[in-house]
Scaffold this active site. Structure first.
Site, PDB file in Angstrom:
ATOM      1  N   GLY A 150     -17.958   3.490  -0.010  1.00 30.35           N
ATOM      2  CA  GLY A 150     -16.643   2.965  -0.365  1.00 30.35           C
ATOM      3  C   GLY A 150     -16.244   1.696   0.357  1.00 30.35           C
ATOM      4  O   GLY A 150     -15.390   0.946  -0.138  1.00 30.35           O
TER       5      GLY A 150
ATOM      6  N   ASN B  78     -11.496  14.796 -15.247  1.00 31.25           N
ATOM      7  CA  ASN B  78     -10.342  15.205 -14.447  1.00 31.25           C
ATOM      8  C   ASN B  78     -10.038  16.663 -14.733  1.00 31.25           C
ATOM      9  O   ASN B  78     -10.169  17.112 -15.877  1.00 31.25           O
ATOM     10  CB  ASN B  78      -9.130  14.336 -14.793  1.00 31.25           C
ATOM     11  CG  ASN B  78      -8.038  14.446 -13.739  1.00 31.25           C
ATOM     12  OD1 ASN B  78      -8.278  14.138 -12.577  1.00 31.25           O
ATOM     13  ND2 ASN B  78      -6.869  14.902 -14.140  1.00 31.25           N
TER      14      ASN B  78
ATOM     15  N   LYS C 121       2.679   1.136  -4.245  1.00 27.07           N
ATOM     16  CA  LYS C 121       1.962   0.471  -5.343  1.00 27.07           C
ATOM     17  C   LYS C 121       2.604   0.683  -6.720  1.00 27.07           C
ATOM     18  O   LYS C 121       2.785  -0.286  -7.456  1.00 27.07           O
ATOM     19  CB  LYS C 121       0.492   0.914  -5.369  1.00 27.07           C
ATOM     20  CG  LYS C 121      -0.301   0.494  -4.132  1.00 27.07           C
ATOM     21  CD  LYS C 121      -1.776   0.872  -4.296  1.00 27.07           C
ATOM     22  CE  LYS C 121      -2.484   0.963  -2.967  1.00 27.07           C
ATOM     23  NZ  LYS C 121      -3.921   1.241  -3.127  1.00 27.07           N
TER      24      LYS C 121
ATOM     25  N   THR D 228       0.848  -1.188   0.000  1.00 23.26           N
ATOM     26  CA  THR D 228       0.000   0.000   0.000  1.00 23.26           C
ATOM     27  C   THR D 228       0.885   1.241   0.000  1.00 23.26           C
ATOM     28  O   THR D 228       2.095   1.146  -0.295  1.00 23.26           O
ATOM     29  CB  THR D 228      -1.048  -0.056   1.137  1.00 23.26           C
ATOM     30  OG1 THR D 228      -1.935   1.049   0.998  1.00 23.26           O
ATOM     31  CG2 THR D 228      -0.434  -0.072   2.513  1.00 23.26           C
TER      32      THR D 228
END
Lengths: 277, 277
Positions: free
Chosen positions: B248, B158, B73, B69
């Site tokens: 989530g 974005n 990554k 993590t």
């Protein structure tokens, strides 16, 4: 078992094979007793992967250290960045602390654990005359620890006399106050305060005795490094002759606390004592 | 927590910092539910020690794999011996299996976990028109997983349009059946079946909304990749307009099982699906 979280410090035991090790369970009890948020996990590493595994562990900042057992103890000596106590003289390391900078600091606690077990039972090797059977890895560790604890005289008994004489010479050089000698045959078994078996004889049913037992008597302590069986034929013969018997298990129990301490899991990471003090 | 013994298989989570990770606790529940004799421990590794730590873990024969993590990554992609599924296209790996020969096999399961969470809630992305806010790491993983799950159209939103267009082009190349486009501004928010927030907006109080919410309506699913808070301002606004909200957390819950599977701790180590099938 307490819950493992992101705060838990990591410790290991490196061995090959690994499945038989009992240290994770025993250390879990020590950690629980001392309120340590740590976990010791089995790490199965073969000899040819030892250096690479060690270098990987250097990079784990929450890794506190590890116990090295068969077959890694001699090789680990050469892989540590520094060693404490008599590890270099013994030629083996069985416990390694990872310092915050990634340095790996080894110690050899087998013999120190044996002496701590004796002391816990009220047996002080200080000034004692000791007969030690064996000149291999376990015997070397115990020989140096007995000398460090102030044994007055140490006779090392081994089928190959040269190996016993070599170990005795190394002990005498490090601890001149201990009159150490090596022998290929047992003479005057009754003339010692403490008799120790550090050979593997007694591990398997039908093994010959590690030393002649006829002269054992009530004024002596007879101690085992073998843990299983708890009563070896040597201890049975010693008990029959009235000697005080000291089994092998206390060595393990005392050592696990010494290991937790060396790895910094409990108390201060006190250096294992050596000839210097 | 079950007892750790010499038989216990070892797994890890590599992160920097490490103290906040919750995966050891969550994986302990998965292992308990599946009767796995395994333990997942925190491994605090900094970026400059990642390769060396990985090489050390190769040598641990009872080591099954690890979760990578923040911040590891993207770097992990280059350190694995092989990757499955869309990890290379996404540009990141978050779960690594150690095969018996020491090879490290990576996968990127963030997006697959998100899709599994949707499906578990009865929401099928197959054929859906999807609006995805964000083009960073999480969004990339979710974009490829949605396309792999058969999304019919994918609009990536974005602030920097070029980044969205680049991601869309990569998705379209891997999954030609998904009409992917990148945009710098949100048009026709009401024209999608599923709206997903994969930006970090909503994590902190006072964050602006990740997309205009006025046009959200009851015929839509609005899904979050943010786990904490559970109800983000986006979800609150979506709920107020009658949209179906998907928080989530299910992504994490589904992913932990996918991770256990990828590392071979439970079931078969099924390869993560890729465009090839």
């Amino acid at each position: 078992m307490p819950q493992i979280t992101g705060h838990t410090r990591l410790f290991g035991i490196l061995a090959d094979p690994i499945a038989h090790v009992k240290t994770p369970q025993v250390m879990a009890e020590v950690f629980a007793r001392h309120g340590v948020d740590g976990v010791l996990v089995p790490m199965h590493v073969a000899p040819d992967g030892l250096r690479q595994a060690l270098d990987g562990l250097r990079m784990m900042r929450n890794f506190g250290g590890f116990i090295a057992t068969v077959p890694h103890k001699p090789a680990m000596l050469g892989l540590c960045d520094a060693v404490e106590g008599d590890a270099a003289r013994i030629g083996a390391v069985n416990c390694v602390r990872r310092d915050d900078d990634g340095r790996m600091i080894g110690a050899m606690l087998d013999g120190i654990g044996f002496v701590a077990g004796l002391r816990q039972a009220g047996i002080d090797p200080g000034g004692a005359r000791v007969l030690l059977a064996g000149a291999g890895g376990a015997a070397s560790a115990i020989a140096f620890a007995l000398a460090e604890a102030g044994a007055g005289a140490l006779t090392i008994l081994n089928r190959t006399a040269a190996k016993a004489e070599d170990l005795a010479a190394r002990v005498a050089q490090a601890y001149p106050s201990c009159a150490a000698e090596g022998r290929g045959d047992a003479a005057d078994v009754g003339g010692y305060d403490i008799v120790v078996n550090a050979t593997s004889l007694g591990l398997r049913a039908g093994d010959p005795l590690p030393l002649p037992v006829e002269a054992l008597h009530a004024g002596q302590v007879v101690a085992e490094a073998i843990m299983d069986p708890e009563e070896t034929p040597l201890l049975a013969a010693a008990a029959a002759r009235g000697a005080r018997c000291h089994p092998g298990l206390p060595m393990l129990r005392c050592q696990i606390e010494l290991m937790a301490r060396h790895m910094g899991a409990i108390g201060a990471a006190a250096p294992a004592p050596g000839p210097g003090g």
